[in-house]
Design a protein around this motif. Structure first.
Motif, short mmCIF file in Angstrom:
data_model
loop_
_atom_site.label_atom_id
_atom_site.label_comp_id
_atom_site.label_asym_id
_atom_site.label_seq_id
_atom_site.Cartn_x
_atom_site.Cartn_y
_atom_site.Cartn_z
N ARG A 6 0.81 -1.21 0.00
CA ARG A 6 0.00 0.00 0.00
C ARG A 6 0.85 1.27 0.00
NH1 ARG A 6 -0.92 -2.19 4.90
NH2 ARG A 6 -2.97 -2.91 4.32
N HIS A 7 2.07 1.20 0.46
CA HIS A 7 2.90 2.40 0.57
C HIS A 7 3.80 2.56 -0.65
CE1 HIS A 7 1.60 2.58 4.72
NE2 HIS A 7 2.04 1.35 4.91
N LEU A 8 4.27 3.76 -0.84
CA LEU A 8 5.28 4.06 -1.85
C LEU A 8 6.54 4.39 -1.07
CD1 LEU A 8 5.65 4.27 -4.87
CD2 LEU A 8 4.88 6.63 -4.76
N ILE A 9 7.55 3.52 -1.16
CA ILE A 9 8.74 3.60 -0.30
C ILE A 9 9.96 3.93 -1.15
CG2 ILE A 9 10.17 2.32 1.34
CD1 ILE A 9 7.64 0.42 1.63
N LEU A 10 10.64 5.01 -0.78
CA LEU A 10 11.83 5.44 -1.51
C LEU A 10 13.09 5.01 -0.77
CD1 LEU A 10 10.67 9.08 -2.34
CD2 LEU A 10 10.42 7.02 -3.73
N ILE A 11 13.97 4.34 -1.50
CA ILE A 11 15.26 3.91 -0.95
C ILE A 11 16.37 4.46 -1.83
CG2 ILE A 11 14.28 1.83 0.11
CD1 ILE A 11 15.62 0.21 -2.20
N GLY A 12 17.57 4.47 -1.31
CA GLY A 12 18.73 4.92 -2.07
C GLY A 12 19.76 5.53 -1.15
N LYS A 18 15.68 11.23 -1.86
CA LYS A 18 14.52 10.57 -1.26
C LYS A 18 13.57 11.55 -0.56
CE LYS A 18 17.07 7.91 1.21
NZ LYS A 18 18.42 8.36 0.83
N SER A 19 14.11 12.43 0.26
CA SER A 19 13.24 13.37 1.00
C SER A 19 12.61 14.40 0.08
CB SER A 19 14.05 14.06 2.11
OG SER A 19 14.44 13.11 3.08
N THR A 20 13.40 14.97 -0.80
CA THR A 20 12.87 15.98 -1.73
C THR A 20 11.80 15.37 -2.63
OG1 THR A 20 14.99 17.15 -1.72
CG2 THR A 20 13.51 17.59 -3.58
N VAL A 21 12.12 14.26 -3.26
CA VAL A 21 11.18 13.59 -4.16
C VAL A 21 9.97 13.09 -3.36
CG1 VAL A 21 10.88 11.54 -5.62
CG2 VAL A 21 12.89 13.00 -5.91
N GLY A 22 10.21 12.58 -2.17
CA GLY A 22 9.12 12.06 -1.34
C GLY A 22 8.10 13.13 -0.99
N HIS A 78 1.06 5.72 2.47
CA HIS A 78 1.97 6.82 2.72
C HIS A 78 3.10 6.80 1.69
CE1 HIS A 78 0.11 6.51 6.71
NE2 HIS A 78 0.56 7.73 6.95
N VAL A 79 3.72 7.94 1.50
CA VAL A 79 5.00 8.02 0.80
C VAL A 79 6.03 8.05 1.91
CG1 VAL A 79 6.51 9.40 -0.66
CG2 VAL A 79 4.05 9.28 -1.17
N ILE A 80 6.95 7.08 1.90
CA ILE A 80 7.94 6.95 2.96
C ILE A 80 9.33 7.09 2.38
CG2 ILE A 80 8.89 5.45 4.76
CD1 ILE A 80 6.11 4.07 4.87
N ALA A 81 10.06 8.11 2.85
CA ALA A 81 11.46 8.29 2.47
C ALA A 81 12.30 7.67 3.58
CB ALA A 81 11.80 9.77 2.32
N THR A 82 13.02 6.61 3.24
CA THR A 82 13.84 5.92 4.23
C THR A 82 15.22 6.58 4.32
OG1 THR A 82 14.76 4.38 2.62
CG2 THR A 82 12.70 3.74 3.71
N GLY A 83 15.98 6.21 5.32
CA GLY A 83 17.36 6.61 5.38
C GLY A 83 18.17 5.71 4.45
N GLY A 84 19.31 6.19 4.01
CA GLY A 84 20.11 5.43 3.05
C GLY A 84 20.51 4.05 3.52
N GLY A 85 20.69 3.88 4.83
CA GLY A 85 21.11 2.59 5.37
C GLY A 85 19.98 1.71 5.88
N SER A 86 18.75 2.15 5.71
CA SER A 86 17.63 1.36 6.22
C SER A 86 17.54 -0.02 5.57
CB SER A 86 16.31 2.11 6.03
OG SER A 86 16.06 2.32 4.67
N VAL A 87 18.17 -0.16 4.42
CA VAL A 87 18.15 -1.45 3.69
C VAL A 87 19.21 -2.42 4.20
CG1 VAL A 87 17.24 -0.37 1.59
CG2 VAL A 87 19.72 -0.59 1.90
N LEU A 88 20.04 -2.00 5.13
CA LEU A 88 21.13 -2.86 5.60
C LEU A 88 20.62 -4.06 6.39
CD1 LEU A 88 23.72 -0.14 6.67
CD2 LEU A 88 23.71 -1.53 4.57
N ARG A 89 19.51 -3.91 7.05
CA ARG A 89 18.96 -5.02 7.84
C ARG A 89 17.98 -5.80 6.98
NH1 ARG A 89 18.60 -3.43 13.91
NH2 ARG A 89 20.78 -2.94 14.28
N PRO A 90 18.18 -7.12 6.87
CA PRO A 90 17.30 -7.96 6.05
C PRO A 90 15.83 -7.84 6.42
CG PRO A 90 19.21 -9.21 6.74
CD PRO A 90 19.27 -7.89 7.47
N GLU A 91 15.52 -7.70 7.73
CA GLU A 91 14.11 -7.60 8.12
C GLU A 91 13.46 -6.33 7.57
OE1 GLU A 91 16.08 -6.38 12.21
OE2 GLU A 91 16.69 -7.52 10.44
#
Length: 180
Positions: A6-12, A18-22, A78-91
């Motif tokens: 349901r969400h649109l999640i920005l990673i990178g 991410k924040s500007t585009v989000g 929601h549109v969610i802008a993650t932090g750049g390292g949020s992808v580091l954890r597999p969960e």
């Protein structure tokens, strides 16, 4: 854990937009915007920089898991802008994949360095030689963003063009705005 996206999640990487585009995506799509780093700061009662200095990166990553989990469980899109390292954890990668459409905003190290040079934001992982740290982080994180549903190369795109690209793809997929 939600089973439908349901969400649109920005990673990178940091500096990918991410924040500007989000913020722009949220305004254009009529969905609320969530900046994960800002939510972590609220949750922890201190800035990301201070959290890194006082408690370390591991404590920050733990807070990131908690806050991301809370936002991904929201019923409203929601549109969610993650932090750049949020992808580091597999969960986190697994939760993002299940709860939303993940968009990787990809940029070359040179683009990231140029964008970050103009930023006033304190970024704990860029302490020291920014150019060297960006290149190192890009090497260390190579392939980690590949779980994304879509990848947008942002090197030659403005924030507005990036938003247009994502919204066009999103709307084609749903033929309208997602349920909220």
């Amino acid at each position: 854990m939600p089973s439908e996206k349901r969400h649109l999640i920005l990673i990178g990487m940091m500096g990918s937009g991410k924040s500007t585009v989000g913020r722009m995506l949220a305004a254009e799509s009529d969905m609320p915007f969530v900046d994960l780093d800002a939510e972590i700061e609220k949750s922890e009662g201190m800035t990301v920089d201070l959290l890194f200095r006082k408690k370390g990166e591991e404590a920050f990553r733990d807070a990131e898991v908690r806050v991301l989990k809370r936002w991904l469980s929201q019923k409203r899109s929601h549109v969610i802008a993650t932090g750049g390292g949020s992808v580091l954890r597999p969960e986190n990668r697994e939760r993002m994949s299940r709860a939303g459409w993940v968009v990787f905003l990809r940029a070359a190290p040179e683009t990231l360095i140029r964008r970050l040079a103009g930023s006033r934001e304190i970024r704990p992982l860029l302490t020291g030689n920014t150019e060297e740290r960006v290149r190192t982080l890009c090497r260390e994180r190579a392939g980690i963003y590949d779980f994304a549903d879509w990848t947008v190369d942002t090197d030659e795109l403005s924030a507005e063009q990036t938003v247009r690209f994502i919204l066009n793809k999103w709307r084609r997929m749903f033929k309208e705005k997602p349920n909220r």
